[in-house]
Write a protein that holds these residues in place. Structure first.
Motif, PDB file in Angstrom:
ATOM      1  N   HIS A  50      -6.993  -0.515   6.571  1.00 32.73           N
ATOM      2  CA  HIS A  50      -5.939   0.315   6.784  1.00 32.73           C
ATOM      3  C   HIS A  50      -5.885   1.388   5.862  1.00 32.73           C
ATOM      4  O   HIS A  50      -5.785   2.645   6.245  1.00 32.73           O
ATOM      5  N   HIS A  61       0.769  -1.154  -0.147  1.00 31.66           N
ATOM      6  CA  HIS A  61      -0.032  -0.047  -0.115  1.00 31.66           C
ATOM      7  C   HIS A  61       0.926   1.270  -0.165  1.00 31.66           C
ATOM      8  O   HIS A  61       2.034   1.160  -0.080  1.00 31.66           O
ATOM      9  N   HIS A  99       2.388   3.687   1.871  1.00 32.09           N
ATOM     10  CA  HIS A  99       2.786   3.629   3.097  1.00 32.09           C
ATOM     11  C   HIS A  99       2.549   5.238   3.774  1.00 32.09           C
ATOM     12  O   HIS A  99       2.934   5.890   3.193  1.00 32.09           O
ATOM     13  N   ALA A 100       2.492   5.230   5.056  1.00 33.15           N
ATOM     14  CA  ALA A 100       2.484   6.673   5.961  1.00 33.15           C
ATOM     15  C   ALA A 100       3.557   6.743   6.855  1.00 33.15           C
ATOM     16  O   ALA A 100       3.485   7.919   7.509  1.00 33.15           O
ATOM     17  N   ASP A 101       4.261   5.675   7.266  1.00 29.95           N
ATOM     18  CA  ASP A 101       5.164   5.751   8.163  1.00 29.95           C
ATOM     19  C   ASP A 101       6.605   5.627   7.703  1.00 29.95           C
ATOM     20  O   ASP A 101       7.346   5.658   8.454  1.00 29.95           O
ATOM     21  N   ASP A 115      -0.362  -4.153   6.104  1.00 30.11           N
ATOM     22  CA  ASP A 115      -0.880  -3.695   7.231  1.00 30.11           C
ATOM     23  C   ASP A 115      -2.403  -4.220   7.574  1.00 30.11           C
ATOM     24  O   ASP A 115      -3.203  -3.609   7.288  1.00 30.11           O
TER      25      ASP A 115
HETATM   26 FE   LIG Z   1       0.835   1.543   6.492  1.00 29.01          FE
END
Ligand SMILES: [Fe+2]
Length: 285
Positions: A143, A70, A72-74, A160
């Protein structure tokens, strides 16, 4: 011939990356490669990506696919750098278009939102080959909208969804996130045979070494999954309550701006330097 999976842990972001290859073969895939990024200085490094590249070169493998579970946001993805070094196609779920639309608007980004920054967009049931094996794409949203799990020979890279059984499950409070959708995805993942390996995207251990591989059988005892006793409403309540206590990931804005562009950086500005945006607002009281 069986599949070999080499796992790489990125300590700063608690992320697992993988190189997947046929034990006797030639073709390989990378899953969720990480770019090292220091938020304070705005400086990125390729040290972690180079470990994956070194492994691929040492084993004389040919990189075919760079799979993103995906946007990612981190952490920032190293997909673009790895592609430049070794070739291969960058793959993500077709839901990335919705994620791009949301963040292009939210951050006022001048990007196309048709997923064309990626080489291949996959939908439910799509297959891509790896030597004599193949990955099957399974959407596992909740997520994020673009979350995709990739199945290959009794192994599933689950992104996730589930974390380690002792840690719980992924947050669902990002745009497009939904605890009820994630609950459905968790149930889907536990519908695979008990001995299937479910490879984690993150592990956040407090008093043990990080673990990459879990099984369907183990995840049936996942702490969040068990606490909800199979009830979607109970799970959503538990998930949403927990999400309300979680801080915004510190790398969310740099990550999103790079990751929805398949790892490409913003263009140079007139002074020849690149910048990432940070939304700013003031709240009263
Ligand atoms: Fe994520």
């Amino acid at each position: 011939m069986s599949i070999h999976i080499e796992s790489f842990y990125h300590k700063d972001t608690s992320t697992w990356s993988y190189v997947v290859h046929d034990e006797d073969g030639y073709d390989c895939a990378v899953v969720d490669p990480v770019l090292d990024f220091d938020l304070s200085s705005g400086v990125a490094r390729y040290d972690s990506a180079l470990k994956l590249i070194e492994y691929i070169k040492q084993n004389k493998l040919h990189l075919q696919w760079i799979l993103e579970t995906h946007a990612h946001a981190d952490h920032l993805t190293a997909a673009q750098f790895i592609k430049q070094q070794l070739g291969g196609q960058i793959v993500i779920g077709a839901g990335i278009k919705d994620v791009q639309k949301h963040f292009a608007e939210h951050l006022n980004l001048d990007i196309t939102t048709d997923g064309s920054q990626f080489d291949t967009l996959l939908s439910a049931g799509d297959r891509i080959s790896l030597g004599n094996h193949e990955f099957i794409a399974h959407p596992t949203p909740g997520h994020t909208d673009d979350s995709m799990s990739y199945e290959i020979d009794g192994n599933v890279f689950i992104g996730d969804t589930f974390f380690h059984p002792d840690t719980g499950t992924a947050r669902c409070d990002f745009p497009g996130g939904s605890a009820k959708k994630l609950f459905k995805s968790l149930n889907f993942l536990t519908s695979f045979p008990d001995d299937y390996n479910l490879w984690l995207c993150h592990d956040y251990p407090s008093e043990r070494e990080p673990i990459a591989k879990t099984t369907v059988s183990e995840q049936k005892h996942n702490i969040h999954f068990k606490q909800s006793e199979g009830q979607v409403d109970a799970y959503a309540e538990l998930r949403e309550k927990r999400d309300s206590t979680l801080a915004v990931p510190k790398l969310i804005f740099p990550s999103i701006q790079v990751n929805i562009r398949a790892g490409q950086f913003p263009s140079d500005e007139s002074n020849g330097r690149k910048y990432l945006k940070l939304p700013f607002s003031v709240t009263e009281g």
